[in-house]
Write an enzyme that holds these catalytic residues in place. Structure first.
Site, PDB file in Angstrom:
ATOM      1  N   GLU A  13      47.232  28.911  43.385  1.00 22.60           N
ATOM      2  CA  GLU A  13      46.118  29.848  43.169  1.00 22.60           C
ATOM      3  C   GLU A  13      45.038  29.623  44.229  1.00 22.60           C
ATOM      4  OE1 GLU A  13      44.938  30.325  39.070  1.00 22.60           O
ATOM      5  OE2 GLU A  13      43.009  31.179  39.655  1.00 22.60           O
ATOM      6  N   LYS A  66      42.030  27.841  30.234  1.00 22.90           N
ATOM      7  CA  LYS A  66      42.916  28.027  31.396  1.00 22.90           C
ATOM      8  C   LYS A  66      42.166  27.628  32.674  1.00 22.90           C
ATOM      9  CE  LYS A  66      45.090  30.457  34.825  1.00 22.90           C
ATOM     10  NZ  LYS A  66      44.616  30.672  36.203  1.00 22.90           N
TER      11      LYS A  66
HETATM   12  C1  MEV Z   1      40.948  32.025  36.771  1.00 24.29           C
HETATM   13  O1  MEV Z   1      42.113  31.355  37.192  1.00 24.29           O
HETATM   14  C2  MEV Z   1      40.189  31.193  35.766  1.00 24.29           C
HETATM   15  C3  MEV Z   1      39.000  31.892  35.095  1.00 24.29           C
HETATM   16  O2  MEV Z   1      39.462  33.092  34.469  1.00 24.29           O
HETATM   17  C4  MEV Z   1      38.462  30.944  34.056  1.00 24.29           C
HETATM   18  C5  MEV Z   1      37.406  31.529  33.155  1.00 24.29           C
HETATM   19  O3  MEV Z   1      37.379  32.745  32.955  1.00 24.29           O
HETATM   20  O4  MEV Z   1      36.601  30.719  32.632  1.00 24.29           O
HETATM   21  C6  MEV Z   1      37.965  32.286  36.101  1.00 24.29           C
END
Ligand code: MEV
Length: 450
Positions: A92, A283
């Site tokens: 990512e 996540k």
């Molecule tokens: C993206 O990989 C992770 C986020 O969606 C986490 C969150 O929304 O807190 C940015």
């Protein structure tokens, strides 16, 4: 070195070539000569993974190739007063950039970084019998009341895995419990600095055989439990003005920081009442922790299973971290509590040369120290995500980093990748896609040939 100068240096690190980055880490003493050499050799082989073919073939069944991900380093994460570099393996694009931002902000906390503490971890095995009439539960209960049988269980455990006892570990507790339709014996095993899945399974199976003799019935299962009763806690108390990008000073930084901190606290409250948001919040935390655990050769599925079980332990899926305001809204207090089923020895760690690099960069010498670093990674990764969500949203930063991937997908190679990515971003469109990238690439190649 002043904090400001250090930040400038960290930004400069990104501008260096890969070779220069490796040599910088070596010259700073963050990497030993051996580890730097490993990375340089890998670089020279361009495209080769760092697992020798013979090792890869012995690690798994039916091996036909090697799968590689880029590894990068999060610089300057301060945990318990020690500045760490954290190696992450991730596909990512924004994960490492976000963790660097979070680490930078956390360095301005009242504690001068993140503070973290790990409880005494054990690896747990469970031996379960089917038990419709609760008769096995009664037998297990009386076995556990019988001192000679408890001693016998300890002896079975010791002879099943003598080396863990030589290292100071071994079976610490055995406990019987009745479940609906089942009876189980849980074994808490101190596996020292190993994650301990194999140790727990070996001891679990040996004790199972002994129990079957006493109970007079075959057990249903003996297996480790990817679950933990204890966790690692990491905390940071951040002055709100530190949240403002570009280090705006004085009243302007203060007002903007106050607004951001209030919104971050509101996002944290949202995750506590909405499981849908809690899943995404967690996540984001796992983005960093899993990437760092993977780079160190740890079992990331075990870690995630335990983390999600912990998140749901109240009966409702909850966020693993909370952010609240303190000191009349002047301090943003972040706290993460997460079980971390990892090791710094054993498993695939000895087989994967990159594990040594990861543990060395993080300056860890035991499993609990690594757990503290991982929890801090989760906290700052979460902070960076919430700062973006509470501020401009995440897409601006994400798309800047995603542009290079789109360029690669359109067929760009070598120095074309950055050229196409820059041109895509200059198009000022929110819809970056491979069709636009292909047109830019064709144009670039035409101009090159004329
Ligand atoms: C993206 O990989 C992770 C986020 O969606 C986490 C969150 O929304 O807190 C940015």
């Amino acid at each position: 070195m002043s904090v400001k100068k250090k930040w400038r240096n960290m930004a400069a690190f990104r501008e260096l070539s890969v070779e220069q980055r490796i040599k910088t880490l070596e010259s700073e003493g963050a990497l030993s000569g051996d580890c730097a050499q490993l990375l340089l050799e890998q670089l020279a082989q361009s495209g080769e993974t760092n697992i020798p073919a013979s090792v890869a073939n012995s690690m798994i069944e039916n091996q036909i190739g090697r799968f590689s991900l880029p590894v990068g380093v999060v610089r300057g994460l301060k945990v318990n007063g020690v500045t760490r570099d954290v190696l992450m393996a991730t596909e990512e694009p924004s994960v490492i950039a976000a963790a660097c931002n979070g680490a930078k902000i956390a360095a301005k906390s009242l504690e001068n970084g993140v503070t973290a503490h790990s409880a005494h971890y054990v690896t747990r095995a469970q031996i379960v019998f089917e038990d419709a009439d609760s008769s096995v539960a009664q037998k297990l209960d009386s076995i556990m009341r019988d001192e000679s049988k408890r001693t016998a269980i300890s002896e079975v455990a010791r002879s099943a895995h003598p080396s863990i006892y030589q290292r100071g570990g071994g079976l610490e507790r055995a406990q019987a419990a009745a479940l609906t339709g089942f009876a189980k014996l849980t074994l808490d095993i101190n596996t020292c600095d190993a994650m301990g899945a194999n140790i727990a399974n070996t001891i679990g199976e040996a004790v199972k055989t002994q129990l079957e003799g006493w109970v007079g019935r075959k057990a249903l299962v003996a297996i480790l439990a990817n679950s933990s009763r204890v966790a690692t806690v990491a905390e940071a108390r951040i002055p709100v003005e530190a949240l403002v990008p570009g280090e705006k000073d004085g009243a302007a930084g203060g007002a903007e920081g106050t607004r951001l901190a209030r919104r971050i606290a509101a996002l944290s409250s949202l995750a506590a009442v909405d499981a849908e948001r809690a899943a995404t919040h967690n996540k984001g935390i796992l983005n960093g922790i899993v990437a760092a655990a993977a780079a160190s050769g740890n079992d990331t599925r075990a870690l995630q299973a335990a983390a999600h079980e912990w998140a749901a332990k109240s009966g409702r899926y909850m966020p693993l971290s909370t952010w609240t305001l303190q000191n009349n809204g002047q301090i943003l207090y972040g706290r993460i509590e997460i079980p971390l089923q990892i090791g710094t020895v054993g498993g695939a760690i000895a087989s994967l040369p990159m594990s040594k690099v990861a543990l060395q960069l993080a300056k860890v010498n035991n499993a609990n120290d690594f757990r503290n670093v991982l929890a801090a990674v989760g906290l700052v990764q979460n902070l960076a995500a919430l700062c973006a969500l509470a501020g401009p949203g995440i897409q601006a930063g994400h798309m800047r980093l995603q542009a290079a991937n789109i360029a690669i997908a359109s067929g760009a190679r070598g120095d074309e990748i950055q050229k196409v990515a820059h041109a895509l971003l200059n198009e000022n469109s929110s819809d970056l896609n491979t069709s636009s990238a292909r047109i830019i690439l064709e144009d670039l190649r035409k101009r090159k040939n004329t």
